[in-house]
Enzyme design. Structure first.
Site, PDB file in Angstrom:
ATOM      1  N   HIS A 150       0.828  -1.108   0.123  1.00  0.00           N
ATOM      2  CA  HIS A 150      -0.010   0.039  -0.020  1.00  0.00           C
ATOM      3  C   HIS A 150       0.681   1.288  -0.172  1.00  0.00           C
ATOM      4  CE1 HIS A 150      -4.020  -1.851   1.651  1.00  0.00           C
ATOM      5  NE2 HIS A 150      -3.201  -2.836   0.934  1.00  0.00           N
ATOM      6  N   ASP A 155      -2.246   4.383  -4.426  1.00  0.00           N
ATOM      7  CA  ASP A 155      -3.585   4.137  -4.192  1.00  0.00           C
ATOM      8  C   ASP A 155      -4.301   5.184  -4.660  1.00  0.00           C
ATOM      9  OD1 ASP A 155      -2.436   1.646  -3.317  1.00  0.00           O
ATOM     10  OD2 ASP A 155      -3.231   1.784  -1.336  1.00  0.00           O
TER      11      ASP A 155
END
Length: 231
Positions: A150, A155
């Protein structure tokens, strides 16, 4: 219309128990088109980094130790956000951490009426389906092969593409094409170009049926097949 798609990374799940934001990534969109303008920052959380959180985003306490405190860049972040609607995936989580950090540095919190939650949008559009960012990227054919861990800015970039699809991305393109076609249609009274039929001798149509000789060769070939599927 200006909108900001954003994502955060944190030390845990709940700012009320002392968890802090350690990264934020924001993408500016106007009329659902990314403008190329973005905001990205890492923050020193002034606390340890739990191993579980580090396994998700890869940000260690050592890496963050020389990064600025949130309060040091809060003004720059708020200037970038402006008064635009804010789009996030499971947005109450990201809004919770953003407003917790603003409260710590005695800044005015962001009004929740600005929140657009892509999880809620996806749940309404695809009931019963998986709603993670990875699952939605797969559904819409968005390349996420470079997403090993992540990361807030990466993202946010992926989510911006998902958001366009949830808003009817392909249909939007079709509507624009229709508008372009309509705008290029001739107005009443304008001369219309007509394509003339070709002149010169016409060629006889080519035969497409098998000749008697070809049919005979075919029948002989078929008769030599043992136990054919067609009985």
């Amino acid at each position: 219309m200006r909108e900001i798609v954003f994502d955060t990374e944190t030390t845990g799940l709940d700012p009320r128990t002392g968890d802090r934001m350690v990264e934020i990534g924001c993408i500016e969109m106007i009329n659902l088109v990314p403008t190329g303008s973005s905001f990205h920052a890492y923050f020193n959380p002034e606390r340890d980094m739990p191993s579980g959180a580090e396994a998700v985003h890869g940000l260690s306490a050592a890496f963050l130790s020389d990064k600025p405190l949130f309060r040091d860049v809060a003004g720059e972040l708020l200037d970038f956000l402006g008064d635009a609607p804010l789009v996030a995936h499971n947005a109450s989580f990201d809004f919770g951490f953003l407003n917790a950090e603003l409260t710590i540095c005695e800044r005015e919190v962001v009004c929740m009426t600005r929140m657009i939650d892509t999880v809620a949008m996806a749940k309404k559009r695809h009931p019963g389906a998986k709603l993670s960012l990875d699952a939605l990227c797969s559904r819409y054919g968005i390349d996420r092969s470079h997403r090993v861990k992540h990361g807030a800015l990466l993202d946010a970039e992926l989510l911006a593409q998902v958001y366009v699809e949830l808003k009817g991305g392909r249909q939007i393109g079709l509507e624009l094409a229709a508008e372009i076609a309509a705008s290029s249609a001739p107005l009443a009274g304008e001369p219309v170009a007509v394509r003339q039929a070709p002149s010169g001798p016409r060629r006889d149509p080519r035969p497409h049926s098998a000749s008697a000789e070809e049919l005979a060769r075919h029948a002989k070939f078929i008769s030599g097949i043992n136990d054919p599927l067609w009985g």
